[in-house]
Every structure is written in C-alpha cells, then in structure tokens.
Design an enzyme around this catalytic site. Structure first.
Site, PDB file in Angstrom:
ATOM      1  N   SER A  70       0.955  -1.166   0.072  1.00 35.94           N
ATOM      2  CA  SER A  70      -0.036  -0.161   0.138  1.00 35.94           C
ATOM      3  C   SER A  70       0.941   1.250   0.050  1.00 35.94           C
ATOM      4  CB  SER A  70      -1.109   0.070   1.328  1.00 35.94           C
ATOM      5  OG  SER A  70      -0.198   0.479   2.402  1.00 35.94           O
ATOM      6  N   LYS A 125       0.849  -0.830  15.389  1.00 39.54           N
ATOM      7  CA  LYS A 125      -0.393  -1.518  15.717  1.00 39.54           C
ATOM      8  C   LYS A 125      -0.951  -2.513  15.035  1.00 39.54           C
ATOM      9  CE  LYS A 125      -2.785   1.919  12.875  1.00 39.54           C
ATOM     10  NZ  LYS A 125      -3.607   0.643  11.952  1.00 39.54           N
ATOM     11  N   ASP A 126       0.017  -2.967  13.790  1.00 40.85           N
ATOM     12  CA  ASP A 126      -0.475  -4.142  13.032  1.00 40.85           C
ATOM     13  C   ASP A 126       0.139  -5.346  13.495  1.00 40.85           C
ATOM     14  OD1 ASP A 126      -2.069  -2.605  11.147  1.00 40.85           O
ATOM     15  OD2 ASP A 126      -0.412  -2.249   9.933  1.00 40.85           O
ATOM     16  N   THR A 172     -15.710   3.558  10.227  1.00 48.24           N
ATOM     17  CA  THR A 172     -14.169   3.045  10.740  1.00 48.24           C
ATOM     18  C   THR A 172     -14.452   1.619  10.749  1.00 48.24           C
ATOM     19  OG1 THR A 172     -13.109   2.733  12.994  1.00 48.24           O
ATOM     20  CG2 THR A 172     -15.625   2.875  13.177  1.00 48.24           C
ATOM     21  N   SER A 226     -12.469  -0.104  12.835  1.00 54.93           N
ATOM     22  CA  SER A 226     -11.866  -0.543  14.314  1.00 54.93           C
ATOM     23  C   SER A 226     -12.947  -0.733  15.318  1.00 54.93           C
ATOM     24  CB  SER A 226     -10.981   0.513  14.515  1.00 54.93           C
ATOM     25  OG  SER A 226     -10.901   0.339  16.068  1.00 54.93           O
ATOM     26  N   ARG A 250     -12.251  -0.992  18.411  1.00 51.21           N
ATOM     27  CA  ARG A 250     -11.794  -0.174  19.337  1.00 51.21           C
ATOM     28  C   ARG A 250     -12.351   1.156  19.299  1.00 51.21           C
ATOM     29  NH1 ARG A 250      -8.073   3.738  19.059  1.00 51.21           N
ATOM     30  NH2 ARG A 250      -7.450   3.023  17.033  1.00 51.21           N
ATOM     31  N   ARG A 251     -12.233   1.824  18.149  1.00 53.25           N
ATOM     32  CA  ARG A 251     -12.881   3.145  17.950  1.00 53.25           C
ATOM     33  C   ARG A 251     -14.223   3.419  17.869  1.00 53.25           C
ATOM     34  NH1 ARG A 251      -9.029   3.828  12.385  1.00 53.25           N
ATOM     35  NH2 ARG A 251      -7.158   4.553  13.358  1.00 53.25           N
ATOM     36  N   ARG A 282     -13.874  -0.022   4.602  1.00 51.81           N
ATOM     37  CA  ARG A 282     -12.572  -0.845   4.224  1.00 51.81           C
ATOM     38  C   ARG A 282     -12.040  -0.186   3.334  1.00 51.81           C
ATOM     39  NH1 ARG A 282     -11.304  -5.788   5.161  1.00 51.81           N
ATOM     40  NH2 ARG A 282      -9.210  -4.822   5.023  1.00 51.81           N
ATOM     41  N   GLY A 283     -10.771  -0.485   2.721  1.00 49.25           N
ATOM     42  CA  GLY A 283      -9.871   0.067   1.832  1.00 49.25           C
ATOM     43  C   GLY A 283      -8.671   0.845   2.414  1.00 49.25           C
ATOM     44  N   ASN A 284      -7.823   1.117   1.602  1.00 45.50           N
ATOM     45  CA  ASN A 284      -6.894   2.070   2.068  1.00 45.50           C
ATOM     46  C   ASN A 284      -7.336   3.702   2.233  1.00 45.50           C
ATOM     47  OD1 ASN A 284      -6.775   3.451  -0.700  1.00 45.50           O
ATOM     48  ND2 ASN A 284      -5.497   1.759  -1.542  1.00 45.50           N
ATOM     49  N   THR A 315      -8.877   4.891  -0.779  1.00 45.47           N
ATOM     50  CA  THR A 315     -10.173   4.645  -1.162  1.00 45.47           C
ATOM     51  C   THR A 315     -11.128   5.132  -0.240  1.00 45.47           C
ATOM     52  OG1 THR A 315      -9.238   2.532  -1.994  1.00 45.47           O
ATOM     53  CG2 THR A 315     -11.494   2.457  -1.474  1.00 45.47           C
ATOM     54  N   ARG A 316     -10.739   5.220   1.269  1.00 47.47           N
ATOM     55  CA  ARG A 316     -11.763   5.387   2.232  1.00 47.47           C
ATOM     56  C   ARG A 316     -12.393   6.923   1.851  1.00 47.47           C
ATOM     57  NH1 ARG A 316      -9.792   2.671   7.826  1.00 47.47           N
ATOM     58  NH2 ARG A 316      -9.047   0.799   6.837  1.00 47.47           N
ATOM     59  N   CYS A 340      -8.386  -8.266  15.772  1.00 46.40           N
ATOM     60  CA  CYS A 340      -9.003  -6.927  15.610  1.00 46.40           C
ATOM     61  C   CYS A 340     -10.535  -7.275  15.998  1.00 46.40           C
ATOM     62  CB  CYS A 340      -9.365  -6.840  13.929  1.00 46.40           C
ATOM     63  SG  CYS A 340      -7.792  -6.862  13.141  1.00 46.40           S
TER      64      CYS A 340
END
Length: 337
Positions: free
Chosen positions: A44, A114-115, A161, A163, A165-166, A183-185, A188-189, A237
């Site tokens: 990415s 975080k990944d 989102t 996530s 968590r968020r 979803r998406g990079n 894209t978002r 996740c």
C-alpha cells in the site's frame, strides 16, 4: 543476538551473533554476503511511505550499505469486502511478510506497530522502533460537514471506521451517532467519504494522514478523553482494547481499557511506575536481555523491565475487575453479527 525486527516497528529473524553485533542490521561488510539488504513491506502507498522513511534513516546510518525494498500484499490488503473483525485471522497485515522473513526472502520487514500481533513468531524480534508519530485518532468530515465536530453532527449521522476499538469508545461518548464499517486504503476511504453521501465522517489514524500529506483533512483530533489509541493487536481485530501512555519526570503512566461492542460496559484503570534508571556500560551484563520481544540496547534493562511489569500489572488489575467477561462477550457478539 537478533537481526532487525519491527522498525516503526520492523521485524527481523533472531540469528546467533557476537556480543558486539549490531542488533539493527544483518552482519556482513556489504549487507548479507555482499548483496543488498532486502526490506519487506506491504504494497500500500501508506506502507511504502513509512518504509521509505525507515530506509532513508538506515542509509544515513549505514551509507556503505545497499538496501532493496520488497513490496507484497497481505491478507488484510486482499480481503476488502469483509470487516477486519470478521475475517477470523490474526496477523492480517503481517503474516505474508513474516513468512517471507522466515524463508529468507527478505532480511527485515517494516510494520506499523499497531499491525503487529501481541505474540511474535518464534525467533523473531523487534529490533528497532522509530520515534512515535502522533498516536491519536482523527476525524475526517464530509465536505458538507466542514468545520463541525462529532458532537455537533445531526442525530443518526453515520461515521465510518473499521476498528471495533474506535467504534466502541465513540458509541459511548457520542450515542447520537451511528457507526458503520468502512474498508480500503486511505485513498479509497477518502474517496468513499467525499464522492458519496454514505458517511458524515470517517475515523483514521492521524499519523497516516500526516505521512500521506493530508493533515489539512483532519477536522478533529480525538484526545484520550474521547478515544484511547491502539496498542499492538491485542486479541486481534475482534476485541475493543485501548491504551494511553504518558512519560513525565521519569514516571511512565499507563491507562488501559476494555469495552463492550456498544461501549455500554467498560473498565478503565491507570497505573504508573518509575523508568528513571542510569544507562549501563556497553558491555554490561544485561546487554542481551530482551523484553517483550524487543531488542533495545539504548534503553536501560531496568527501565524495560519496569515498563513490561507495568503492563502486566495493569492487565492483571483489569482482569481482576471483570475484563475477561467483557471481552469474551464482545468476541461472541462480534462472531454472531
């Protein structure tokens, strides 16, 4: 002794070496057997920008070495029609890179911290962690909502989102809003946000927006009072776990929290410890001691141990107050959604 690991963070394979071996790079006068040092990364654009910055730093430190970037797609990059929490695998954005490292197809890999999953594969270590970018989450608003904040959005406004968590924290803080997976990079978002009417705003990492040169799109930064940030991939996740850290006057303050999927049930605690310890001599007895898989020769071993113990103690405190039940319910509900 270990080869490089997660930088920014980057992962490397643990290899035998002498006490004076550099933990950051594979040994050899010109890289590995005279060839370029291969640096693995996700394909990415954001991952490439991050990896390019790490390689630039390495070239400044080791101007006589050659570096080659090897980009590849991961499971998380390929599956874009399913929520991350629904894919059912851990290491979504790291597995293929770890496999390449294991097969000696690359010499080290660069990840966003975080990944990384909580437990590293056997024989791997985090050999370098770059200076942290802003860890906070950011709100990017639809053009029609420019100048607003989450609290000022109309009732039932949809926030995007990927996530849990968020979403869990923000549902608790802003119950008038609705949250939907996106979803998406980053490109894209943002395109989905700007060109359609599906979302009033989306939540993204401030660090990612900065690295892409899109800081001007940040409409609101979410402080710890609104949304604690991610720490590694605890539980993958599918579990809403979050933290906030503060280092002040030699004291490390750690806040940890767990949430139900809708944020209605939660536990949050803060603990602190001293991390003010003198550096040991270069050949001191603790040079090769590793804590939580991190090779950190420039941080006193006692400070590393204190920080690790703080995390363990805080986790134990949360578990003693019922965190396991909250997270178990959250996982079960997520599996049945």
């Amino acid at each position: 002794m270990a080869e490089p690991a997660a930088a920014a963070a980057g992962l490397g394979r643990a290899e035998p070496g002498g006490a004076g071996a550099d933990p950051l790079l594979p040994q050899g006068e010109n890289g590995v057997d005279g060839r370029a040092i291969r640096v693995g990364t996700r394909r990415s654009q954001l991952a490439r920008i991050q990896t390019d910055s790490v390689v630039m730093m390495l070239r400044e430190l080791y101007p006589d070495l050659c570096f080659e970037i090897v980009a590849m797609s991961t499971t998380g990059d390929k599956i874009l029609d399913t929520a991350l929490s629904k894919i059912g695998e851990k290491s979504l954005f790291t597995k293929e890179l770890e496999t390449a490292l294991e097969r000696n197809e690359v010499d080290l890999v660069v990840h966003s911290l975080k990944d990384l999953p909580t437990c590293l594969p056997p024989g791997f270590t985090i050999g370098a962690v770059c200076k942290r970018e802003n860890p906070l989450d950011a709100v990017v608003f639809h053009p029609k909502n420019c100048g607003k904040t989450l609290s000022l959005l109309p009732e039932k406004s949809v926030i995007g989102t990927s996530s849990l968590r968020r979403a869990a924290q923000l549902k608790k803080k802003f119950p008038h809003l609705e949250f939907r997976d996106i979803r998406g990079n980053l490109n894209t978002r943002l395109k989905k946000l700007d060109e359609k009417e599906d979302f009033s705003a989306i939540i993204l990492a401030a660090a990612g927006l900065k690295r892409m040169g899109w800081e001007n799109r940040i409409g609101q930064l979410l402080g710890p009072e609104d949304c604690l940030y991610a720490v590694g991939q605890e539980g993958g996740c599918s579990i809403p776990v979050a933290v906030n850290t503060l280092l002040k006057d030699g004291q490390l303050y750690l806040t940890g929290a767990v949430y139900s999927l809708d944020g209605s049930d939660s536990l949050k605690e803060t603990m602190q410890t001293s991390v003010s310890y003198p550096h040991q001599n270069e050949d001191g007895p603790n040079d090769d001691v590793q804590h939580v898989g991190i090779t950190a020769k420039n941080v006193p071993g006692q400070a590393q141990e204190a920080a690790e113990n703080l995390g363990v103690e805080l986790a134990s405190l949360l578990l003693s107050k019922g965190a396991k039940h909250i997270l178990s319910v959250a996982r079960q509900l997520n599996d049945t959604r």
